[in-house]
Enzyme design. Structure first.
Site, PDB file in Angstrom:
ATOM      1  N   TYR A  53     -15.823 -24.688  12.407  1.00  0.00           N
ATOM      2  CA  TYR A  53     -15.198 -23.953  11.301  1.00  0.00           C
ATOM      3  C   TYR A  53     -14.105 -24.780  10.600  1.00  0.00           C
ATOM      4  O   TYR A  53     -13.885 -24.607   9.398  1.00  0.00           O
ATOM      5  CB  TYR A  53     -14.691 -22.584  11.767  1.00  0.00           C
ATOM      6  CG  TYR A  53     -15.849 -21.634  11.991  1.00  0.00           C
ATOM      7  CD1 TYR A  53     -16.529 -21.087  10.910  1.00  0.00           C
ATOM      8  CD2 TYR A  53     -16.310 -21.349  13.271  1.00  0.00           C
ATOM      9  CE1 TYR A  53     -17.627 -20.258  11.096  1.00  0.00           C
ATOM     10  CE2 TYR A  53     -17.408 -20.516  13.471  1.00  0.00           C
ATOM     11  CZ  TYR A  53     -18.059 -19.978  12.376  1.00  0.00           C
ATOM     12  OH  TYR A  53     -19.151 -19.163  12.555  1.00  0.00           O
ATOM     13  N   ARG A  56     -15.950 -26.667   8.022  1.00  0.00           N
ATOM     14  CA  ARG A  56     -16.323 -25.775   6.906  1.00  0.00           C
ATOM     15  C   ARG A  56     -15.085 -25.486   6.036  1.00  0.00           C
ATOM     16  O   ARG A  56     -15.146 -25.484   4.821  1.00  0.00           O
ATOM     17  CB  ARG A  56     -16.864 -24.433   7.424  1.00  0.00           C
ATOM     18  CG  ARG A  56     -17.935 -24.484   8.487  1.00  0.00           C
ATOM     19  CD  ARG A  56     -19.309 -24.586   7.884  1.00  0.00           C
ATOM     20  NE  ARG A  56     -19.636 -25.946   7.494  1.00  0.00           N
ATOM     21  CZ  ARG A  56     -19.948 -26.928   8.343  1.00  0.00           C
ATOM     22  NH1 ARG A  56     -19.943 -26.753   9.653  1.00  0.00           N
ATOM     23  NH2 ARG A  56     -20.260 -28.134   7.899  1.00  0.00           N
ATOM     24  N   ASN A  87     -20.841 -14.478   2.157  1.00  0.00           N
ATOM     25  CA  ASN A  87     -20.245 -15.811   2.273  1.00  0.00           C
ATOM     26  C   ASN A  87     -18.822 -15.734   2.793  1.00  0.00           C
ATOM     27  O   ASN A  87     -18.071 -14.820   2.453  1.00  0.00           O
ATOM     28  CB  ASN A  87     -20.265 -16.524   0.918  1.00  0.00           C
ATOM     29  CG  ASN A  87     -21.681 -16.731   0.424  1.00  0.00           C
ATOM     30  OD1 ASN A  87     -22.626 -16.632   1.204  1.00  0.00           O
ATOM     31  ND2 ASN A  87     -21.848 -17.006  -0.856  1.00  0.00           N
ATOM     32  N   HIS A 104     -18.831 -10.864   6.162  1.00  0.00           N
ATOM     33  CA  HIS A 104     -18.880 -11.691   7.379  1.00  0.00           C
ATOM     34  C   HIS A 104     -17.591 -12.466   7.640  1.00  0.00           C
ATOM     35  O   HIS A 104     -17.606 -13.462   8.358  1.00  0.00           O
ATOM     36  CB  HIS A 104     -20.085 -12.647   7.304  1.00  0.00           C
ATOM     37  CG  HIS A 104     -21.398 -11.927   7.408  1.00  0.00           C
ATOM     38  ND1 HIS A 104     -22.595 -12.459   6.997  1.00  0.00           N
ATOM     39  CD2 HIS A 104     -21.688 -10.692   7.892  1.00  0.00           C
ATOM     40  CE1 HIS A 104     -23.570 -11.580   7.223  1.00  0.00           C
ATOM     41  NE2 HIS A 104     -23.041 -10.504   7.749  1.00  0.00           N
TER      42      HIS A 104
HETATM   43  P1  OAD Z   1     -29.630 -18.224   4.224  1.00  0.00           P
HETATM   44  O1  OAD Z   1     -29.399 -19.665   4.501  1.00  0.00           O
HETATM   45  O2  OAD Z   1     -30.362 -17.420   5.247  1.00  0.00           O
HETATM   46  O3  OAD Z   1     -30.413 -18.052   2.853  1.00  0.00           O
HETATM   47  C1  OAD Z   1     -30.016 -18.755   1.707  1.00  0.00           C
HETATM   48  C2  OAD Z   1     -30.850 -18.290   0.545  1.00  0.00           C
HETATM   49  O4  OAD Z   1     -30.347 -18.947  -0.604  1.00  0.00           O
HETATM   50  C3  OAD Z   1     -32.331 -18.656   0.651  1.00  0.00           C
HETATM   51  O5  OAD Z   1     -33.126 -17.509   0.333  1.00  0.00           O
HETATM   52  C4  OAD Z   1     -32.517 -19.764  -0.386  1.00  0.00           C
HETATM   53  O6  OAD Z   1     -33.797 -19.743  -1.006  1.00  0.00           O
HETATM   54  C5  OAD Z   1     -31.437 -19.410  -1.385  1.00  0.00           C
HETATM   55  N1  OAD Z   1     -30.954 -20.526  -2.202  1.00  0.00           N
HETATM   56  C6  OAD Z   1     -30.863 -21.839  -1.896  1.00  0.00           C
HETATM   57  N2  OAD Z   1     -30.298 -22.531  -2.915  1.00  0.00           N
HETATM   58  C7  OAD Z   1     -30.023 -21.617  -3.879  1.00  0.00           C
HETATM   59  C8  OAD Z   1     -29.411 -21.696  -5.172  1.00  0.00           C
HETATM   60  N3  OAD Z   1     -28.969 -22.866  -5.672  1.00  0.00           N
HETATM   61  N4  OAD Z   1     -29.270 -20.557  -5.888  1.00  0.00           N
HETATM   62  C9  OAD Z   1     -29.707 -19.371  -5.397  1.00  0.00           C
HETATM   63  N5  OAD Z   1     -30.280 -19.241  -4.190  1.00  0.00           N
HETATM   64  C10 OAD Z   1     -30.432 -20.344  -3.436  1.00  0.00           C
HETATM   65  O7  OAD Z   1     -28.192 -17.588   3.906  1.00  0.00           O
HETATM   66  P2  OAD Z   1     -27.746 -16.052   3.893  1.00  0.00           P
HETATM   67  O8  OAD Z   1     -28.851 -15.159   3.482  1.00  0.00           O
HETATM   68  O9  OAD Z   1     -26.469 -15.992   3.147  1.00  0.00           O
HETATM   69  O10 OAD Z   1     -23.757 -15.158   8.745  1.00  0.00           O
HETATM   70  O11 OAD Z   1     -27.444 -15.823   5.424  1.00  0.00           O
HETATM   71  C11 OAD Z   1     -26.940 -14.590   5.848  1.00  0.00           C
HETATM   72  C12 OAD Z   1     -25.986 -14.795   6.992  1.00  0.00           C
HETATM   73  O12 OAD Z   1     -26.607 -15.573   8.000  1.00  0.00           O
HETATM   74  C13 OAD Z   1     -24.755 -15.612   6.640  1.00  0.00           C
HETATM   75  O13 OAD Z   1     -23.730 -14.819   6.093  1.00  0.00           O
HETATM   76  C14 OAD Z   1     -24.343 -16.194   7.945  1.00  0.00           C
HETATM   77  C15 OAD Z   1     -25.699 -16.605   8.445  1.00  0.00           C
HETATM   78  O14 OAD Z   1     -25.881 -16.715   9.793  1.00  0.00           O
HETATM   79  C16 OAD Z   1     -22.837 -15.461   9.671  1.00  0.00           C
HETATM   80  O15 OAD Z   1     -22.456 -16.584   9.904  1.00  0.00           O
HETATM   81  C17 OAD Z   1     -22.349 -14.255  10.399  1.00  0.00           C
END
Ligand code: OAD
Length: 234
Positions: A53, A56, A87, A104
């Site tokens: 972290y 990050r 995020n 989160h």
């Molecule tokens: P993911 O990494 O699971 O998904 C990211 C999404 O962003 C994917 O569907 C990609 O296709 C999309 N993507 C990539 N580049 C992009 C761009 N330039 N513009 C728009 N979309 C784009 O991330 P999250 O869904 O945010 O939790 O993950 C959910 C949670 O899982 C996070 O908050 C985190 C993680 O584990 C914790 O750490 C508790």
């Protein structure tokens, strides 16, 4: 004023230079979740968790909001915009969005391991073993780890239930309970999903816009402001 709820995930910040979690070369590929983002990881190896972290937090301070973040600020001129984000970065706030709920947690904040209400923003990005809060207890990241409660989820439901329009940006919609938020959008409110890899969702009728946040959001916001998109698009 009509209410637009924007639900964002890691893809929202990708074009600012922050890696997503599950794309190829994503964060979880090089740092397994169970090593850095669970209470068990913290109990086993807190130094590794702090280092993850810290990196990050350091990076977050070096990057800037992108055109997608800026477009959401623009949207506030004509709509009541409430952002619910998965995020942990602060790019929505730094862009100027006025209502941001972090589901989160927040990377910029740390809290006491003894008293979860003792939360503060450290000046330096680095938190070390031995760094303690006012109560003398070790500090930990103010992050919701896997296996922990999501304290803001009920607030997020309340916000979502009053949406006239929902925009979902850059999330794989696989992490619960966050992903279930779309089920709380009123039936007559349209949902739009902006993501280059968006898949049709069986749960709700969602209009998909395949593209990136920084490219698609500015255009989409213009259409919303000029009333080309209304609730009737559902
Ligand atoms: P993911 O990494 O699971 O998904 C990211 C999404 O962003 C994917 O569907 C990609 O296709 C999309 N993507 C990539 N580049 C992009 C761009 N330039 N513009 C728009 N979309 C784009 O991330 P999250 O869904 O945010 O939790 O993950 C959910 C949670 O899982 C996070 O908050 C985190 C993680 O584990 C914790 O750490 C508790």
């Amino acid at each position: 004023m009509r209410k637009i709820v924007v639900f964002t995930g890691a893809g929202m910040s990708a074009e600012s230079g922050i890696k997503t979690f599950r794309d190829s070369d994503g964060l979880w590929e090089n740092h397994p979740v169970e090593d850095v983002a669970t209470p068990q990881a913290w109990a086993r190896n807190p130094r590794l968790v702090l280092d993850f972290y810290n990196a990050r937090r350091k990076q977050m301070r070096e990057v800037e909001p992108n055109k997608g973040h800026a477009a959401l600020v623009e949207l506030e001129k004509c709509f009541n915009v409430q952002i619910i984000t998965q995020n942990v970065d602060n790019l929505h706030e730094r862009a100027g969005s006025s209502s941001v709920l972090h589901l989160h947690g927040e990377l910029d904040k740390v809290r006491s391991t003894r008293n979860p209400k003792l939360i503060f923003t450290p000046e330096h990005w680095e938190i070390k073993l031995g760094d303690v809060g006012e109560d003398g207890a070790q500090l930990r990241p103010h992050i919701v780890w896997f296996g922990e409660q999501v304290p803001m989820f009920d607030v997020a439901i309340d916000i979502t239930q009053t949406a006239d329009i929902m925009i979902v940006v850059g999330t794989s919609l696989v992490v619960y309970p966050a992903a279930s938020l779309i089920e709380y959008v009123p039936a007559n409110a349209p949902i739009f999903l902006i993501d280059p890899k968006a898949e049709p969702q069986s749960r709700r009728n969602i209009e998909i816009i395949r593209g990136t946040a920084a490219e698609e959001l500015p255009e989409f916001v213009k259409k919303l402001i000029s009333n080309e998109i209304t609730s009737k698009n559902a």
